[in-house]
Design an enzyme around this catalytic site. Structure first.
Site, PDB file in Angstrom:
ATOM      1  N   GLY A  33     -20.670-132.316 -57.042  1.00 10.73           N
ATOM      2  CA  GLY A  33     -20.406-132.801 -55.352  1.00 10.73           C
ATOM      3  C   GLY A  33     -20.548-131.776 -54.201  1.00 10.73           C
ATOM      4  O   GLY A  33     -20.732-130.769 -54.330  1.00 10.73           O
ATOM      5  N   THR A  56     -17.917-130.915 -52.194  1.00  8.07           N
ATOM      6  CA  THR A  56     -17.045-130.018 -52.012  1.00  8.07           C
ATOM      7  C   THR A  56     -16.864-129.100 -53.094  1.00  8.07           C
ATOM      8  O   THR A  56     -16.347-127.953 -52.851  1.00  8.07           O
ATOM      9  CB  THR A  56     -15.499-130.937 -51.637  1.00  8.07           C
ATOM     10  OG1 THR A  56     -15.475-131.832 -52.760  1.00  8.07           O
ATOM     11  CG2 THR A  56     -15.591-131.512 -50.388  1.00  8.07           C
ATOM     12  N   ASN A 105     -15.391-130.023 -41.787  1.00  9.33           N
ATOM     13  CA  ASN A 105     -14.544-130.805 -42.714  1.00  9.33           C
ATOM     14  C   ASN A 105     -14.557-130.531 -44.185  1.00  9.33           C
ATOM     15  O   ASN A 105     -13.811-130.645 -44.916  1.00  9.33           O
ATOM     16  CB  ASN A 105     -15.112-132.492 -42.680  1.00  9.33           C
ATOM     17  CG  ASN A 105     -16.753-132.451 -43.051  1.00  9.33           C
ATOM     18  OD1 ASN A 105     -17.517-131.810 -42.486  1.00  9.33           O
ATOM     19  ND2 ASN A 105     -16.902-133.327 -44.128  1.00  9.33           N
ATOM     20  N   CYS A 116      -9.571-134.352 -44.408  1.00  5.06           N
ATOM     21  CA  CYS A 116     -10.338-133.741 -43.273  1.00  5.06           C
ATOM     22  C   CYS A 116     -10.163-134.058 -42.078  1.00  5.06           C
ATOM     23  O   CYS A 116      -9.703-133.443 -41.175  1.00  5.06           O
ATOM     24  CB  CYS A 116     -12.058-133.539 -43.517  1.00  5.06           C
ATOM     25  SG  CYS A 116     -12.495-135.197 -43.894  1.00  5.06           S
TER      26      CYS A 116
END
Lengths: 355, 355, 355, 355
Positions: free
Chosen positions: A22, A24, A319, A156
């Site tokens: 993903g 992140t 973020n 975030c």
């Protein structure tokens, strides 16, 4: 636990990333790949199993480590979990067995009590961990992080807001019963790699779209932090990385510009990743996501609106960095006694496009 | 005054555009070019004198009318002035001599008194016109427009806000002493054709930039309209056309969703250019600039936030249309007894990029 | 067949759109909605059945016609089919039964023979229609369109290329054995409303991405038109609407700038939707998609490169308009004896963002 | 000359940046700031004299070095000149006096002879340096760089093209008389910090704009490198950083995919900054600027088009890095015997917006 020294001269610590395909997860892999104290022992992904990390994340093109089965965890010093909300609570015992330190990037362990959690999310299946976990933001939990077993990286939008408002509460310019409106603008990476119609390029480009008019879950973290409910609204705008929180604050008594400078300097002058950008000259005189893209910086600034007895606070982060993977690595650095800025030295770019 | 009939069957009215090489001037030329009741008699521009309108505005490629000297005005039925703030007040007598109806797109005649004007701007050299001028928004001044000599088209950010808040005041859900925060996001066309370092593509792309943290001049128009000071902050974001105003309103007493629907329907159900977009399904369930780009629509929507006793109102317009040139043509249509929607029929595009 | 007169005074023609919830279907609905000679009798959609067209296409907000079942077609004067490739060939008999004139926007009927089709696509189940269908571009098939039963709207990239190169072949500056490289840049609406990982905003924004290095199917239409194979490469760039074809042409003999102006003027001086933009001053001195966004214009321009004995031709269209729905309506106008420009008068915007 | 060792353990070298307030100057400052072997001794700027580098370049916020007068140069080990074309030739003697090694980022010293230079640019006032200077690209001049006094960093578009075509010439798949078309797409940072109407956000956003249809000056560098004139056309697209060159090559004889893989592997397998991205799976299967944004990587890929006897080569760089400041630092590393990748380790981001 083998802990690296401040000079990075000792043996590297082993790290794994669960959920590495993903956005992140990829950001964690990028940071760990360039980190002087960590060595990536394992990256897992159900959807990308057996693919190389470089074929999934183009910035890691050429890196040949392959994603492995997430159910078969190696023993490591630190495990970073970048799985969708709800997964970590199911697997937390396995994570804790596999690693001395677990850093979770989901919402599963950010709140302190089962009651809080269930007010904003669904049921929690491992609520016994809630009170043990430490919220990752070193600017607020530096003392609690060293030696923590379970660290919960913040949301975030909550992170941007907490960093923006923190000095007002810490300095007691606010007492906790004020009217506060937080108007947030975020990029498309918040939606994750999954996509969907609203995230398709033709529909998502060029927008200013109210996507959480009220009741965004990150309110819970802000309320937990400051003991006050804020009026919170989130808009999606045309960038990829970045969260910008504009906090409209109505203090009970008079506040001067000097009070504000004092408060923010007290809180952030010594912080390696916090910068105050407040007026002055030039194009970038207030915080904006573009100036922190790719970095772990949090930029904050403020203005007074005497006519309306209002303080306006601006807070900008990437973020995926300060708002997620960077915060996680920063917290791990603190927790493990490493140099705080290790692996997070990237200064950002100028000029640069939509962050 | 030769007035066209509703069916557009009578002779066209002559129109001129003073300041036709700028962005709003070009938008006026586009609208008048396609208007069934107007004929462009003259377009003036100091900087582009003798160039064709089609060489300056690429959407008018092939149109061979040439810009003429702004000091040599032809006599027309309607004169639209799209000059920088401060120019119209210097030339208003000449404008009035040249035309039966003057529609000014600058800030020069939007406020009612010299005192108001000079509180927000510099001195006013033709303040005797201030009380005569009619604010252009037909949704609020439809009764005053017919036969008006001087019409002042509203500021784009003020327009978005006024359209968003109007029904709350008209329905008496607000009484005028409430806390109201208006957080606005605007595109780069607000800066005009001039440019400058902050407007260059490398610096202006991909931003969420606080450009008027407090004390934006459009506050004056909102305060004039509702008799209340609002906490107003404007951000520049990555689009070209568009203004999106998010109004965070704290009513004194309880307000229901039904009250809101009632208020907005009462105000806008019969309005040809106002649409309510409030929840429901789909990607575009709230107002957003992208859905009104190029059109004269104003889209408004709302949500309740019971936890914070807050109403959130969203209002989206194309700043160059409903927020400027479209508003001006709409007002001229009303003032001259034409079909209200004449020349303003464009529905917008889907999908479309940054508006 | 009830044919409207040039002045649009007769009774409107009934039209249906099969596949109206997709991007080109929505564009057809927008154009027909504003068309003086057509009335939308039916819009079908399998995925959006029973939804209003205004809830699917935000620019049509407020339009209450509901999508109906595509298997239950009403009898109309004109049926526009905006279904995925391969659907029309399966349903062509039903389409022909339902309407006097069928305009198909897919690739199913663009090529003249089964052999050609099957060289580039899969098998064809209704190849008997291939030789009957007329290619939609009025600039090339104006004579064949009146009275046509089946019209095939061209591929967007092929259209841009054919409009760019046409005058060179028509004027015999090229003989058909030249080296021609066509480098195309297109927006994300070409991918349709479906989406997918590559089309998600985070992956699709800000790109210059080779998406068809070689063997793009639109080559077939170009080869059919000019009898020559071109070296064709397509890149995806960060816009939504728009196709820009840069044609690098190596003529066998000497060609002058005057020859080029002659060729393009001969072909396009009388064409209502073709504009020559070739050098001169200003920012927009060559064709670019931004200047035609939302319109049915095709802008073409050219330069000579004597050092390399090369002609460079630029051609820009809105892929959803001149490259699809606009072309279809234009062809229908010609086929039915209507004013050619009816419903296609929108001039485009200036300034405007990613088209 | 004090030369740092490969392990970076020796004393840092002093470096200055002349012209440090522009885009490439700022990029040099960023790279030198993070470089293990350099220490910034001086940054000069006429327009920003006395301002801190952090107030001009927001990514360096907090850095307090002030820009000094460019006529007062300090003595350093390496001087990087990032001044507009034509300035370095006037000041080259002063630069050479001030530094052991001069790296010039302008076009002034890229060509080998006065004749070549004056064919493409104006007169040259220091042509005696032309034959001494070394072209910066280590992939092609690694042997000549060590100990060079004057290094000329290549043009960004030329660099992308040279990196793309180099292996074809080196491997003798091309002999030098082939037809080659190079179609380039570039971002707005190429225009520099100055701006102008065409570079303003409203006019520059969302474009595909032919800005150098023919006769772009970077052709000179390509011709010098390979001894062949290429048909070169440059388009401006909506990104900030990035140059993407698509090379359409028509070899005289048959070439197989295996030949291509062999050629590119031979040239680039050992290069630290060159990566081959050619087909395979995933979204980023060919080179694209987004995947190299902020990095010193050059990504190249290729496909065969047998039907047209064509090789298509894609080459993507960040124009400010591999195409300018990164190339300069890389060359300085090689020239001074430092680790080649020192200071250039940033991997880029995923996802990321317009680079």
């Amino acid at each position: 636990m083998a802990v690296g020294g401040e000079n990075g001269s000792t043996e590297p610590l082993s790290a794994s990333v669960v959920g590495g395909s993903g956005f992140t997860g990829g950001e964690l892999l990028r940071l760990l790949d360039g980190h002087p104290n960590f060595e990536i022992a394992q990256a897992t992904s159900r959807s990308a199993e057996n693919k190389t990390i470089g074929s999934v994340h183009p910035n890691l093109r050429g890196r040949t480590l392959r994603f492995s089965d997430p159910t078969d965890l190696e023993s490591v010093d630190v495990l970073f979990a970048a799985t969708p909300h709800g997964v970590s609570m199911e697997r937390i015992d396995a994570f804790e067995d596999a690693a001395d330190t677990v850093v979770d990037l989901s919402a599963d362990f950010r709140l302190n009590t089962k009651e809080q959690y269930e007010q904003w999310y669904d049921g929690h299946s491992a609520s016994e961990y809630l009170e043990k976990s430490v919220y990752a933001l070193p600017e607020r939990y530096r003392e609690e992080l060293p030696g923590a077993d379970l660290i919960a990286s913040g949301g975030c939008n909550a992170t941007a807001t907490i960093l923006g408002l923190g000095p007002l509460f810490d300095s007691e310019l606010l007492s906790g019963d004020e009217q506060i409106v937080v108007d947030v603008k975020v990029g498309s990476s918040e939606g994750g790699a999954g996509g969907g119609a609203a995230s398709s390029h033709p529909e998502r480009s060029g927008i200013v779209r109210p996507y959480a008019p009220t009741s965004h879950r990150h309110e819970a973290e802000i309320e937990q932090e400051f003991g006050i409910s804020v009026s919170f609204t989130v808009h999606a705008v045309d960038m990829i990385r970045g969260a910008s929180a504009t906090c409209h604050v109505f203090p009970n008594g008079p506040v001067s510009k000097k009070d504000l400078w004092g408060a923010y300097r007290d809180s952030y002058a010594e912080e390696p990743f916090m910068r105050i950008a407040s007026g002055g000259g030039g194009v970038y005189r207030y915080p904006e996501p573009k100036a922190v893209a790719g970095t772990n910086y949090g930029d904050v600034g403020f203005e007074l609106d005497p006519a309306n007895k209002r303080i306006v606070v601006f807070s900008a982060i990437d973020n995926m960095m300060k708002g997620s993977a960077g915060q996680a690595v920063h917290a791990a650095n603190v927790a493990l006694g490493l140099e705080e800025t290790a692996g997070l030295e990237f200064q950002g770019l100028h000029p640069v496009g939509a962050p």
